[in-house]
Scaffold this motif. Structure first.
Motif, short mmCIF file in Angstrom:
data_model
loop_
_atom_site.label_atom_id
_atom_site.label_comp_id
_atom_site.label_asym_id
_atom_site.label_seq_id
_atom_site.Cartn_x
_atom_site.Cartn_y
_atom_site.Cartn_z
N VAL A 60 0.84 -1.21 0.00
CA VAL A 60 0.00 0.00 0.00
C VAL A 60 0.87 1.25 0.00
O VAL A 60 0.64 2.19 -0.77
CB VAL A 60 -0.94 0.00 1.22
CG1 VAL A 60 -1.68 1.34 1.33
CG2 VAL A 60 -1.95 -1.15 1.12
N ALA A 61 1.89 1.27 0.87
CA ALA A 61 2.76 2.44 0.96
C ALA A 61 3.51 2.66 -0.36
O ALA A 61 3.64 3.80 -0.82
CB ALA A 61 3.75 2.27 2.11
N ALA A 62 4.00 1.58 -0.97
CA ALA A 62 4.72 1.71 -2.24
C ALA A 62 3.80 2.22 -3.34
O ALA A 62 4.21 3.05 -4.18
CB ALA A 62 5.34 0.37 -2.63
N ASP A 63 2.57 1.75 -3.36
CA ASP A 63 1.62 2.19 -4.38
C ASP A 63 1.35 3.69 -4.24
O ASP A 63 1.29 4.42 -5.24
CB ASP A 63 0.33 1.39 -4.25
CG ASP A 63 -0.66 1.70 -5.37
OD1 ASP A 63 -0.30 1.47 -6.54
OD2 ASP A 63 -1.77 2.18 -5.09
N ARG A 64 1.18 4.16 -3.01
CA ARG A 64 0.97 5.60 -2.80
C ARG A 64 2.22 6.39 -3.18
O ARG A 64 2.13 7.52 -3.68
CB ARG A 64 0.57 5.86 -1.35
CG ARG A 64 -0.81 5.31 -1.02
CD ARG A 64 -1.24 5.67 0.39
NE ARG A 64 -2.55 5.10 0.68
CZ ARG A 64 -3.18 5.22 1.84
NH1 ARG A 64 -2.60 5.91 2.83
NH2 ARG A 64 -4.36 4.67 2.04
N ALA A 65 3.39 5.79 -2.95
CA ALA A 65 4.64 6.46 -3.32
C ALA A 65 4.74 6.63 -4.83
O ALA A 65 5.19 7.67 -5.32
CB ALA A 65 5.84 5.67 -2.80
N VAL A 66 4.33 5.61 -5.58
CA VAL A 66 4.34 5.69 -7.05
C VAL A 66 3.47 6.84 -7.52
O VAL A 66 3.88 7.66 -8.36
CB VAL A 66 3.87 4.36 -7.66
CG1 VAL A 66 3.62 4.54 -9.16
CG2 VAL A 66 4.89 3.26 -7.44
N LEU A 67 2.24 6.92 -7.00
CA LEU A 67 1.30 7.97 -7.43
C LEU A 67 1.83 9.36 -7.09
O LEU A 67 1.78 10.28 -7.92
CB LEU A 67 -0.06 7.74 -6.77
CG LEU A 67 -1.15 8.76 -7.12
CD1 LEU A 67 -1.41 8.77 -8.62
CD2 LEU A 67 -2.43 8.44 -6.35
#
Length: 417
Positions: A199-206
């Protein structure tokens, strides 16, 4: 001489922020609290900025009493008698619980609904930058309780600020937000909380995409690959890594920063191949990473990836152990000087050397490496599945002759459950 802002210990900064937050919650001014402690307002201001360390237990207790909070709320890890408590697997597993809950919902829903930030004045970009830098320093140092304390305060503030009135700093704020989420993803991976890391990585990508920084997008994908590996979703990990590698490889020119990301992604793909027992493919990815590191010619820390010749060899050790090539792992690992790297990297090398010795049935050498790894990065030994498996195997092999040191290590790591 007091340290400058750049030299402030992240732990002292985190302590100061907890003091400041507790002081404000009980409605006291700096002057009032300082007077009750027999100190000056200037001294307390330095404490809250992390410039003035507070080490004496009697003073810690006095500050806590004045604020009406337990000492451990201000400085996690302090026992009632003032001694630092050795962490256990159970205590480590709770370090990021509050941050995990934060990720479970929308980080700034009130701001989205209201269309503005009504929580008070926002801090300057420089102060937010300092906090994100501290978050990464604490992550690399394995201070996960402090990571959680800082993140729970920092992430909602960043999310609100970038939505409410970013002004001319919108790109910089989104970049800070991406870096903060990348740090959290790395921390969650280290605690084997792979779903939260995803979840944290996905938000970092965005956030990185909105910042307009494509290399930070790729660095965030690296964090996602690490999460997928921990989730044992090797197909997804391979796809994510290979897609980013292909995109970076199509660039006409390569900077040292882009090479750092590209090399790190090859190392991540080597991990995926090794976990899939694809020996030739794993070694091919290590060879590609070695070539990129040689092209760089130095150890770097672009995007907090710590990529360079030394890190490649550390990953080569890990890959060899995963493939069961203990002799090769020891041959490579015993030539590495990792003194200049972070506690996480040094701990990883020692842990993998311990695993290699365990594979060779070198019980004493394995235990020594694992104990040294615990001293450097305790959370790695006590949460990493491979380390716990190695400890469990050492206990089973030793049987009734298992030493007290080994049994105590197994107990701390909950390796016998």
């Amino acid at each position: 001489m007091k340290p400058s802002g750049k030299d402030v210990d992240p732990q002292d900064r985190a302590f100061g922020q907890r003091v400041q937050r507790a002081r404000k919650e009980c409605g006291r001014t700096q002057a009032d609290l300082a007077a009750s402690l027999g100190k000056t307002s200037s001294w307390l201001s330095q404490v809250e900025r992390g410039v003035q360390p507070v080490q004496r237990m009697d003073l810690l207790q006095q500050i806590a009493d004045e604020l009406g909070v337990p000492v451990r709320q201000l400085r996690p890890g302090i026992a009632a008698d003032g001694a630092s408590q050795p962490p256990t697997a159970q205590s480590l597993s709770n370090d990021l619980d509050e941050t995990r809950r934060l990720l479970s919902g929308h980080p700034a829903l009130q701001t989205v609904l209201a269309g503005e930030d009504d929580t008070g004045p926002t801090r300057t970009l420089a102060l937010l930058q300092n906090d994100v830098d501290d978050l990464w320093d604490l992550t690399h140092a394995g201070q996960l309780a402090q990571v959680s304390t800082l993140a729970v305060q920092l992430l909602p503030e960043l999310e609100r600020t970038v939505r409410a009135d970013p002004g001319e700093h919108e790109s910089e704020l989104y970049l800070l937000l991406s870096r903060a989420y990348q740090a959290l993803s790395a921390a969650f991976v280290r605690q084997d909380e792979a779903d939260a890391a995803w979840v944290a990585a996905d938000r970092a990508v965005l956030a990185a995409e909105r910042s307009g920084d494509p290399l930070h997008v790729c660095a965030s994908v690296f964090r996602m690959v690490q999460a997928f590996v921990r989730l044992r979703s090797l197909g997804q990990a391979e796809h994510a890594a290979q897609t980013a590698i292909s995109a970076l490889g199509e660039q006409s020119t390569q900077t040292p920063e882009s090479l750092s990301v590209l090399g790190s992604l090859h190392l991540a793909l080597a991990l995926v191949r090794a976990r899939a027992s694809a020996r030739p493919e794993a070694k091919e990815e290590i060879a590609k990473a070695r070539a990129i590191a040689a092209q760089l010619g130095e150890n770097r820390n672009d995007f907090n990836l710590e990529f360079g010749p030394v890190n490649v060899e550390i990953q080569a050790v890990s890959t060899a152990v995963d493939l069961g090539d203990a002799g090769e792992a020891l041959d490579i690992g015993l030539t590495i000087d990792a003194a200049a790297l972070s506690p996480e990297r040094r701990g990883r090398l020692l842990m993998d050397l311990g695993r290699a010795h365990a594979q060779r049935r070198h019980g004493g050498e394995a235990l020594r490496c694992l104990l040294d790894a615990e001293a450097v990065a305790p959370e790695m030994i006590q949460t990493h599945q491979a380390a716990r498996a190695a400890i469990r195997e050492l206990v089973l092999v030793a049987g009734p002759n298992a030493s007290r040191e080994l049994l105590e290590l197994a107990e701390r790591a909950d390796a016998l459950d």
